[in-house]
Design a protein around this motif. Structure first.
Motif, PDB file in Angstrom:
ATOM      1  N   ARG A  48       3.057 -18.706   9.616  1.00 15.45           N
ATOM      2  CA  ARG A  48       4.380 -19.171  10.545  1.00 15.45           C
ATOM      3  C   ARG A  48       5.512 -18.238  10.818  1.00 15.45           C
ATOM      4  O   ARG A  48       6.122 -18.301  11.881  1.00 15.45           O
ATOM      5  CB  ARG A  48       4.744 -20.510   9.869  1.00 15.45           C
ATOM      6  CG  ARG A  48       5.636 -21.423  10.640  1.00 15.45           C
ATOM      7  CD  ARG A  48       6.269 -22.600   9.951  1.00 15.45           C
ATOM      8  NE  ARG A  48       7.391 -23.374  10.861  1.00 15.45           N
ATOM      9  CZ  ARG A  48       8.128 -24.226  10.184  1.00 15.45           C
ATOM     10  NH1 ARG A  48       8.011 -24.487   9.002  1.00 15.45           N
ATOM     11  NH2 ARG A  48       9.220 -24.735  11.008  1.00 15.45           N
ATOM     12  N   HIS A 141       5.289 -27.511   8.232  1.00 22.48           N
ATOM     13  CA  HIS A 141       5.961 -27.703   9.670  1.00 22.48           C
ATOM     14  C   HIS A 141       7.293 -28.617   9.513  1.00 22.48           C
ATOM     15  O   HIS A 141       8.070 -28.365  10.375  1.00 22.48           O
ATOM     16  CB  HIS A 141       5.015 -28.160  10.444  1.00 22.48           C
ATOM     17  CG  HIS A 141       3.889 -27.372  10.647  1.00 22.48           C
ATOM     18  ND1 HIS A 141       3.876 -26.001  11.185  1.00 22.48           N
ATOM     19  CD2 HIS A 141       2.511 -27.590  10.363  1.00 22.48           C
ATOM     20  CE1 HIS A 141       2.558 -25.475  10.967  1.00 22.48           C
ATOM     21  NE2 HIS A 141       1.834 -26.337  10.485  1.00 22.48           N
ATOM     22  N   ASP A 176      -0.827 -26.893  14.633  1.00 22.00           N
ATOM     23  CA  ASP A 176      -1.587 -27.604  13.899  1.00 22.00           C
ATOM     24  C   ASP A 176      -2.496 -28.653  14.171  1.00 22.00           C
ATOM     25  O   ASP A 176      -3.066 -29.443  13.709  1.00 22.00           O
ATOM     26  CB  ASP A 176      -0.305 -28.322  12.743  1.00 22.00           C
ATOM     27  CG  ASP A 176      -1.099 -28.581  11.567  1.00 22.00           C
ATOM     28  OD1 ASP A 176      -0.910 -29.790  11.069  1.00 22.00           O
ATOM     29  OD2 ASP A 176      -1.533 -27.886  10.881  1.00 22.00           O
TER      30      ASP A 176
END
Length: 230
Positions: A48, A141, A176
């Motif tokens: 990420r 996330h 995702d």
């Protein structure tokens, strides 16, 4: 007397075997699975932070998820016979303790329903896999500071619910989608469903399937797009 001695020997052997199975399960959980789980989340966070490495890191993240799931199945088989809600709740608690090391806090767990409610073995395995994926999504996330997890049996269904207070714009990112598709596909295969709600801040994932598998159901056409919020 001979029969009593034989029964006593069998009982002792069973107790010894049970203790050994429990020791093996504890070693797998404490010495292996926690490290693999943390490794997978660390790799995901690295991907990420460095999008240019995502293509190289994502297969490694998926592999650690698979290894973690397989290890949990081994632990499940070592520790439990017939699956009940109580057994599923205990395994969910272990999983939550693992995730807390990466989240930075421990999610609240609520086990709802009769403790001895029977649950199909395949359903229990899938439910744990979904809970693991949902918590991984939050860690990767959501930027959440609190998570509530409920595991229960209601109206003949196993219900897994994960609610976080993370930022609305990153809790369910398109990157995702693969994990969410897998979660939805697991529900569909078992004749159930998964819903995603975003009431203001945070995201709530609700996964519901019959307590016992009623035959596999093929995922509907277009399952690849099922990660969209309803």
């Amino acid at each position: 007397m001979h029969e009593s001695a034989r029964e006593l020997a069998l009982t002792r052997r069973e107790l010894t075997l049970r203790r050994e199975r429990e020791r093996l399960a504890a070693d797998l959980h404490d010495l292996v699975i926690q490290r693999v789980y943390a490794l997978g989340l660390s790799l995901s966070m690295l991907a990420r932070r460095h999008p240019e490495l995502r293509d190289q890191l994502e297969p490694l993240v998926q592999e650690t998820d698979l290894v973690t799931g397989e290890l949990r199945e081994v632990i499940f088989d070592l520790r439990h016979g017939p699956t009940t809600l109580q057994a599923l709740g205990e395994l969910a608690r272990d999983l939550i303790e693992d995730s807390s090391r990466v989240l930075g806090f421990e999610p609240d767990l609520h086990v709802l329903g009769s403790a001895d409610a029977p649950i199909g073995e395949d359903v229990a395995h899938e439910a744990l896999a979904v809970l693991r994926e949902a918590l991984s999504n939050v860690a990767r996330h959501a930027g959440a500071s609190a998570v509530e997890v409920s595991v229960g049996v209601q109206d003949g269904d196993v219900v897994i619910r994960v609610a976080d207070d993370g930022a609305r714009d990153v809790a369910v990112p398109s990157a995702d989608g693969h994990g969410l598709r897998n979660m939805r596909a697991r529900a569909v295969r078992l004749g159930g469903q998964m819903d995603i709600a975003r009431p203001g801040r945070g995201t709530t994932v609700t996964w519901r399937v019959p307590t016992c598998e009623r035959g596999s159901v093929d995922a509907p056409d277009g399952v690849e797009g099922l990660d969209q919020v309803e």
